[in-house]
Design a protein around this motif. Structure first.
Motif, PDB file in Angstrom:
ATOM      1  N   ILE A  81       6.223   7.361  -2.323  1.00  0.00           N
ATOM      2  CA  ILE A  81       6.772   7.989  -1.128  1.00  0.00           C
ATOM      3  C   ILE A  81       6.056   7.349   0.054  1.00  0.00           C
ATOM      4  O   ILE A  81       4.842   7.505   0.212  1.00  0.00           O
ATOM      5  N   ASN A  82       6.799   6.583   0.843  1.00  0.00           N
ATOM      6  CA  ASN A  82       6.276   5.900   2.019  1.00  0.00           C
ATOM      7  C   ASN A  82       6.613   6.727   3.253  1.00  0.00           C
ATOM      8  O   ASN A  82       7.792   6.911   3.565  1.00  0.00           O
ATOM      9  N   TYR A 108       5.892  -5.839   1.896  1.00  0.00           N
ATOM     10  CA  TYR A 108       5.424  -4.771   1.019  1.00  0.00           C
ATOM     11  C   TYR A 108       4.326  -5.332   0.130  1.00  0.00           C
ATOM     12  O   TYR A 108       4.151  -6.545   0.020  1.00  0.00           O
ATOM     13  N   GLU A 109       3.587  -4.439  -0.473  1.00  0.00           N
ATOM     14  CA  GLU A 109       2.610  -4.821  -1.491  1.00  0.00           C
ATOM     15  C   GLU A 109       2.894  -3.969  -2.716  1.00  0.00           C
ATOM     16  O   GLU A 109       3.672  -3.008  -2.639  1.00  0.00           O
ATOM     17  N   LEU A 110       2.271  -4.297  -3.830  1.00  0.00           N
ATOM     18  CA  LEU A 110       2.519  -3.556  -5.061  1.00  0.00           C
ATOM     19  C   LEU A 110       1.367  -2.601  -5.355  1.00  0.00           C
ATOM     20  O   LEU A 110       0.197  -2.936  -5.172  1.00  0.00           O
ATOM     21  N   ILE A 117       4.991  -0.675  -2.013  1.00  0.00           N
ATOM     22  CA  ILE A 117       4.455   0.103  -0.901  1.00  0.00           C
ATOM     23  C   ILE A 117       4.804  -0.668   0.365  1.00  0.00           C
ATOM     24  O   ILE A 117       4.415  -1.831   0.517  1.00  0.00           O
ATOM     25  N   LEU A 118       5.549  -0.058   1.255  1.00  0.00           N
ATOM     26  CA  LEU A 118       5.990  -0.726   2.475  1.00  0.00           C
ATOM     27  C   LEU A 118       4.823  -0.909   3.445  1.00  0.00           C
ATOM     28  O   LEU A 118       3.993  -0.009   3.611  1.00  0.00           O
ATOM     29  N   LYS A 119       4.758  -2.068   4.070  1.00  0.00           N
ATOM     30  CA  LYS A 119       3.692  -2.361   5.043  1.00  0.00           C
ATOM     31  C   LYS A 119       3.920  -1.571   6.327  1.00  0.00           C
ATOM     32  O   LYS A 119       5.059  -1.358   6.735  1.00  0.00           O
ATOM     33  N   GLY A 120       2.831  -1.159   6.953  1.00  0.00           N
ATOM     34  CA  GLY A 120       2.897  -0.508   8.250  1.00  0.00           C
ATOM     35  C   GLY A 120       3.205   0.969   8.231  1.00  0.00           C
ATOM     36  O   GLY A 120       3.380   1.572   9.287  1.00  0.00           O
TER      37      GLY A 120
END
Length: 169
Positions: A81-82, A108-110, A117-120
């Motif tokens: 959940i981002n 994104y990163e894992l 996982i979305l950046k920012g």
């Protein structure tokens, strides 16, 4: 333990009026992401996110029964959940549309389990897909949080069908 009650008495309920009343409640905006067995990613925008318990750490969100992604999220063991930050309105819109790959061109990163996982984002919660409860025209997902992080910043909000932020500056 059965905690359900008999159905409320009907009174000619107006669903449009109900939706309008619900729009008075400001909510945060999230993008729920997951990874499929073939390695591809799926995601969707949701404002139906809430905490449930600190011990164990539980959160919930819901998804409509007619959503194409319902089988994906019902069947996967994990999701993230981002919680979107104030500058991420376009991400909210992107993941709310039916597009072939909303992840194309975004950063994104894992996570530990390989979930995007979305950046920012203002915060994220990596969850084990603990349980699901069909209610009305939605399914309520309860996730047990296995990992999370927060990046203190203004969050994206949704109120009266409009985006805004928690920025007080």
């Amino acid at each position: 333990m059965n905690t359900s009650s008999p159905r409320a008495t009907g009174r000619g309920f107006d669903s449009a009026h109900f939706r309008q009343a619900l729009s008075q409640f400001a909510t945060g905006v999230t993008v729920i992401t997951t990874r499929l067995a073939d390695g591809s990613f799926r995601g969707l925008t949701a404002s139906s996110f809430n905490s449930v318990s600190l011990e164990p750490p539980l959160v919930l969100w819901s998804l409509g029964n007619a959503a194409n992604s319902l089988p994906i999220f019902s069947g996967n063991s994990h999701y993230v959940i981002n919680v979107l930050s104030a500058g991420q309105e376009e991400l909210a819109k992107r993941f709310s549309r039916k597009t072939s790959n909303p992840f194309c061109g975004i950063e994104y990163e894992l996570s530990r389990t390989g979930q995007p996982i979305l950046k920012g984002v203002a915060a994220w919660f990596e969850c084990h897909n603990r349980s699901r409860y069909p209610e009305g025209d939605h399914v309520i997902f309860v996730g047990e949080v296995e990992d999370c992080d927060a990046h203190p910043q203004a969050a994206l909000m949704f109120h009266r069908s409009q985006f805004g932020s928690t920025d007080r500056g």
